[in-house]
Design a protein around this motif. Structure first.
Motif, PDB file in Angstrom:
ATOM      1  N   LEU A   1       0.850  -1.183   0.000  1.00  0.00           N
ATOM      2  CA  LEU A   1       0.000   0.000   0.000  1.00  0.00           C
ATOM      3  C   LEU A   1       0.886   1.234   0.000  1.00  0.00           C
ATOM      4  O   LEU A   1       1.895   1.276   0.717  1.00  0.00           O
ATOM      5  CB  LEU A   1      -0.919   0.022   1.222  1.00  0.00           C
ATOM      6  N   THR A   2       0.516   2.223  -0.796  1.00  0.00           N
ATOM      7  CA  THR A   2       1.269   3.475  -0.846  1.00  0.00           C
ATOM      8  C   THR A   2       0.319   4.659  -0.718  1.00  0.00           C
ATOM      9  O   THR A   2      -0.879   4.547  -0.984  1.00  0.00           O
ATOM     10  CB  THR A   2       2.050   3.609  -2.171  1.00  0.00           C
ATOM     11  N   ASP A   3       0.886   5.779  -0.315  1.00  0.00           N
ATOM     12  CA  ASP A   3       0.164   7.044  -0.335  1.00  0.00           C
ATOM     13  C   ASP A   3       1.120   8.090  -0.888  1.00  0.00           C
ATOM     14  O   ASP A   3       2.170   7.741  -1.440  1.00  0.00           O
ATOM     15  CB  ASP A   3      -0.391   7.405   1.043  1.00  0.00           C
TER      16      ASP A   3
ATOM     17  N   HIS B   1       3.222   9.806   0.466  1.00  0.00           N
ATOM     18  CA  HIS B   1       4.519   9.789   1.134  1.00  0.00           C
ATOM     19  C   HIS B   1       5.339   8.546   0.805  1.00  0.00           C
ATOM     20  O   HIS B   1       6.478   8.422   1.229  1.00  0.00           O
ATOM     21  CB  HIS B   1       4.330   9.875   2.659  1.00  0.00           C
TER      22      HIS B   1
ATOM     23  N   CYS C   1       5.620   4.150   0.562  1.00  0.00           N
ATOM     24  CA  CYS C   1       5.150   2.842   1.027  1.00  0.00           C
ATOM     25  C   CYS C   1       4.650   2.928   2.470  1.00  0.00           C
ATOM     26  O   CYS C   1       5.296   3.523   3.330  1.00  0.00           O
ATOM     27  CB  CYS C   1       6.306   1.851   0.931  1.00  0.00           C
ATOM     28  N   MET C   2       3.502   2.309   2.711  1.00  0.00           N
ATOM     29  CA  MET C   2       2.958   2.269   4.056  1.00  0.00           C
ATOM     30  C   MET C   2       3.772   1.315   4.924  1.00  0.00           C
ATOM     31  O   MET C   2       4.113   0.216   4.490  1.00  0.00           O
ATOM     32  CB  MET C   2       1.505   1.799   4.022  1.00  0.00           C
TER      33      MET C   2
ATOM     34  N   LEU D   1       4.149  -0.135   9.153  1.00  0.00           N
ATOM     35  CA  LEU D   1       3.483  -0.195  10.446  1.00  0.00           C
ATOM     36  C   LEU D   1       4.443  -0.739  11.482  1.00  0.00           C
ATOM     37  O   LEU D   1       5.521  -1.223  11.159  1.00  0.00           O
ATOM     38  CB  LEU D   1       2.190  -1.005  10.373  1.00  0.00           C
TER      39      LEU D   1
ATOM     40  N   ALA E   1      -6.996  -1.444   3.676  1.00  0.00           N
ATOM     41  CA  ALA E   1      -6.779   0.010   3.695  1.00  0.00           C
ATOM     42  C   ALA E   1      -8.050   0.744   4.140  1.00  0.00           C
ATOM     43  O   ALA E   1      -8.780   1.310   3.325  1.00  0.00           O
ATOM     44  CB  ALA E   1      -6.326   0.489   2.327  1.00  0.00           C
TER      45      ALA E   1
ATOM     46  N   ASP F   1      -7.359   4.852   9.204  1.00  0.00           N
ATOM     47  CA  ASP F   1      -6.171   5.694   9.020  1.00  0.00           C
ATOM     48  C   ASP F   1      -5.461   5.435   7.696  1.00  0.00           C
ATOM     49  O   ASP F   1      -4.699   6.269   7.228  1.00  0.00           O
ATOM     50  CB  ASP F   1      -5.166   5.475  10.156  1.00  0.00           C
ATOM     51  N   TRP F   2      -5.703   4.281   7.093  1.00  0.00           N
ATOM     52  CA  TRP F   2      -5.014   3.902   5.854  1.00  0.00           C
ATOM     53  C   TRP F   2      -5.906   4.058   4.624  1.00  0.00           C
ATOM     54  O   TRP F   2      -5.536   3.645   3.535  1.00  0.00           O
ATOM     55  CB  TRP F   2      -4.518   2.460   5.948  1.00  0.00           C
TER      56      TRP F   2
ATOM     57  N   CYS G   1      -4.613   5.153   1.220  1.00  0.00           N
ATOM     58  CA  CYS G   1      -3.597   4.329   0.564  1.00  0.00           C
ATOM     59  C   CYS G   1      -4.172   3.558  -0.614  1.00  0.00           C
ATOM     60  O   CYS G   1      -5.338   3.174  -0.617  1.00  0.00           O
ATOM     61  CB  CYS G   1      -2.989   3.342   1.556  1.00  0.00           C
TER      62      CYS G   1
END
Length: 133
Positions: free
Chosen positions: A38-40, A42, A44-45, A47, A69, A72-73, A76
């Motif tokens: 998952l990316t956003d 910023h 790669c996500m 945790l 996702a 909070d995700w 993403c």
């Protein structure tokens, strides 16, 4: 290359325990030669595990990543990584950054945490034994 994931397949897979999902993940990634993160905006996500280990979650199909996702995700988006790129760039980069891989987390289970090199060995073993069968 993405495979078709039916609702029945998704429901059945989500009933598997962490170890069974790990094996499913290795089989699917070795067969289709891609995995999903998952990316956003910023990147790669990542945790943090219950043991304070930083990790990158991965899934065998975009639909599993999308299902994870939420909250909070929710911003993403799934992004595919070929197995070749994973091996050539991600494994060494994650090892240098001391990151673990969270393999196939689902809404109520964190998945199996493994070293990137250990996961790559599982892919290599599956591809080797899969060709012999």
């Amino acid at each position: 290359m993405t495979y078709i994931l039916t609702d029945a397949d998704k429901t059945a897979t989500e009933k598997l325990n962490d170890e069974q999902r790990y094996n499913h993940f290795v089989n699917k990634v070795a067969e289709h030669e891609q995995l999903w993160i998952l990316t956003d905006e910023h990147g790669c996500m990542m945790l943090t595990s219950d043991d304070d280990e930083d990790c990158i979650p991965v899934w065998p199909h975009a639909d599993y990543a999308k299902a994870w996702a939420v909250d909070d995700w929710a911003q993403c988006k799934p992004e595919a990584i070929t197995l070749k790129v994973w091996q050539s760039r991600w494994v060494s980069g994650m090892e240098e950054d001391e990151l673990l891989v969270a393999v196939f987390p689902i809404s109520d289970a964190a998945g199996v945490l493994v070293e990137p090199g250990e996961l790559q060995e599982a892919f290599d073993h599956k591809k080797k034994t899969g060709r012999q069968n």
